[in-house]
Design a protein around this motif. Sequence first.
Motif, PDB file in Angstrom:
ATOM      1  N   SER A   1     -68.872   7.733 -40.431  1.00 26.25           N
ATOM      2  CA  SER A   1     -67.829   8.891 -41.671  1.00 26.25           C
ATOM      3  C   SER A   1     -67.511  10.183 -40.410  1.00 26.25           C
ATOM      4  O   SER A   1     -66.141  10.620 -40.824  1.00 26.25           O
ATOM      5  N   ARG A   2     -68.729   9.751 -39.628  1.00 26.88           N
ATOM      6  CA  ARG A   2     -67.954  10.800 -38.210  1.00 26.88           C
ATOM      7  C   ARG A   2     -67.113  10.843 -37.815  1.00 26.88           C
ATOM      8  O   ARG A   2     -66.190  11.621 -37.759  1.00 26.88           O
ATOM      9  N   ALA A   3     -67.243   9.491 -37.378  1.00 24.95           N
ATOM     10  CA  ALA A   3     -65.337   9.342 -36.616  1.00 24.95           C
ATOM     11  C   ALA A   3     -64.283   9.057 -37.804  1.00 24.95           C
ATOM     12  O   ALA A   3     -62.706   9.818 -37.313  1.00 24.95           O
ATOM     13  N   ALA A   4     -64.524   8.545 -38.482  1.00 25.50           N
ATOM     14  CA  ALA A   4     -63.500   8.490 -39.820  1.00 25.50           C
ATOM     15  C   ALA A   4     -62.667  10.877 -40.102  1.00 25.50           C
ATOM     16  O   ALA A   4     -61.465  11.041 -40.143  1.00 25.50           O
ATOM     17  N   VAL A   5     -63.699  11.172 -39.833  1.00 25.20           N
ATOM     18  CA  VAL A   5     -63.026  12.232 -40.345  1.00 25.20           C
ATOM     19  C   VAL A   5     -62.664  12.919 -38.990  1.00 25.20           C
ATOM     20  O   VAL A   5     -61.502  13.680 -38.981  1.00 25.20           O
ATOM     21  N   ALA A   6     -63.367  12.798 -37.992  1.00 24.34           N
ATOM     22  CA  ALA A   6     -62.654  13.513 -36.706  1.00 24.34           C
ATOM     23  C   ALA A   6     -61.662  12.782 -36.455  1.00 24.34           C
ATOM     24  O   ALA A   6     -60.331  14.276 -36.047  1.00 24.34           O
ATOM     25  N   ALA A   7     -61.234  11.512 -36.669  1.00 20.65           N
ATOM     26  CA  ALA A   7     -59.369  11.398 -36.655  1.00 20.65           C
ATOM     27  C   ALA A   7     -58.506  12.029 -37.227  1.00 20.65           C
ATOM     28  O   ALA A   7     -57.463  12.135 -37.553  1.00 20.65           O
ATOM     29  N   CYS A   8     -58.761  12.299 -38.610  1.00 19.78           N
ATOM     30  CA  CYS A   8     -58.074  13.254 -39.725  1.00 19.78           C
ATOM     31  C   CYS A   8     -58.115  14.499 -39.083  1.00 19.78           C
ATOM     32  O   CYS A   8     -57.287  15.205 -39.544  1.00 19.78           O
ATOM     33  N   VAL A   9     -59.185  14.819 -38.621  1.00 20.83           N
ATOM     34  CA  VAL A   9     -58.694  16.459 -38.154  1.00 20.83           C
ATOM     35  C   VAL A   9     -58.168  16.350 -36.461  1.00 20.83           C
ATOM     36  O   VAL A   9     -56.972  17.920 -36.735  1.00 20.83           O
ATOM     37  N   GLY A  10     -58.239  15.317 -36.003  1.00 25.09           N
ATOM     38  CA  GLY A  10     -56.991  15.483 -35.086  1.00 25.09           C
ATOM     39  C   GLY A  10     -55.856  15.246 -35.285  1.00 25.09           C
ATOM     40  O   GLY A  10     -55.109  16.054 -35.087  1.00 25.09           O
ATOM     41  N   ALA A  11     -55.943  14.411 -36.353  1.00 23.36           N
ATOM     42  CA  ALA A  11     -54.335  13.652 -36.945  1.00 23.36           C
ATOM     43  C   ALA A  11     -53.973  15.309 -37.238  1.00 23.36           C
ATOM     44  O   ALA A  11     -52.526  15.210 -36.530  1.00 23.36           O
ATOM     45  N   ALA A  12     -54.871  16.011 -37.874  1.00 24.06           N
ATOM     46  CA  ALA A  12     -53.942  16.448 -38.684  1.00 24.06           C
ATOM     47  C   ALA A  12     -53.786  18.329 -37.786  1.00 24.06           C
ATOM     48  O   ALA A  12     -52.808  19.213 -37.575  1.00 24.06           O
ATOM     49  N   LEU A  13     -54.773  18.688 -37.082  1.00 25.34           N
ATOM     50  CA  LEU A  13     -54.384  19.583 -36.123  1.00 25.34           C
ATOM     51  C   LEU A  13     -53.170  19.404 -35.109  1.00 25.34           C
ATOM     52  O   LEU A  13     -52.112  20.467 -35.018  1.00 25.34           O
TER      53      LEU A  13
END
Length: 347
Positions: free
Chosen positions: A75-87
């Motif tokens: 779950s942490r990696a999935a949120v990190a991926a979304c945050v990195g992509a969005a930023l």
Amino acid sequence: MMAISTTRFPARRLIWGLLPLACLALLMAFAIGAAVGETAIPLATIFKTIGNRLFGLDYPLDPIDAGIIWNYRLSRAAVAACVGAALAVSGVILQTLLRNALADPYLLGISAGASTGAVAVAILGIGGGMVSLSLGAFAGAALAFILIALLAGRAGSGPAQIILAGIAGSQLFNALTSLIVTKSANADQARGIMFWMLGNLSGVRWADFQLALPATVAGLLACLWHARALDGFSFGRDSAASLGIPVRRVQLILIGMAAFMTAVMVSLVGSIGFVGLVVPHAARMIVGTRHLLLLPTSALTGALFLIMSDVISRILFEGQVLPIGVVTALIGAPAFALILIRYRKPQ
């Protein structure tokens, strides 16, 4: 005007051929993010856990390992991926629309407003315990963006006015945050807020991913829909207008979408610097300036960068997790310096 020029490097066919490899790299980053930590877990256990959860398989697994993998690390990696992509996508949009190589998602004052909203909830107790830290941060980010948008609109809504309004708004909300922390916070509260402000993925779960993923996908699709308009903006507002692009409407939509994505991500994990600044430039080095290629490349690169930065934050010091913003700054600052040297203009 953009201070860093770029050159298209690979051919279009090569780019599309590399995208599957980029996706494979992202999947491997997920696997590494789930395997690496204070307790190392074999990759086979990770794949079995995913099979049990998603496909109803019945592999015998240690329930503790399965819980760590699914509820914490994946779950942490999935949120990190979304945050990195969005930023990263937000950084591309703002650097193009404002024609400024130093523009990043926090230029609009969203990070500063989110910090003020977070400390208002955590320290002043606004909401009486019924408002979460994330909701307070999102409200603060939205308020900051509205105020800065109104100020920029009154000043003319040009790139220079937007940048100056963002700087002024950021300073205002940073001052309010410092005032609240100085006057009302005890030592533990001040430390907790400081940790959150530097970026913190420790508390994210699948519920956060359910917020981050739609925001990321919606933002990326909206930007891809306007990819040709962004190509026109690369040459300035006048050039975009001469191509028949409705400048004000497109600018409002894309800046609003960048602000929305940034506000959601900051409300979930705090401020993580350098992703929206460095990743777009790195992506331009790979695929050039055509936004139909630049946007997905930036999203994939940003996701990969933040997942790996999170892994480093967990293993750099034994028994201690660093704020992820510290890691992205330690990596991003030298990387940006190299990009500046690589693309310096001849005198």
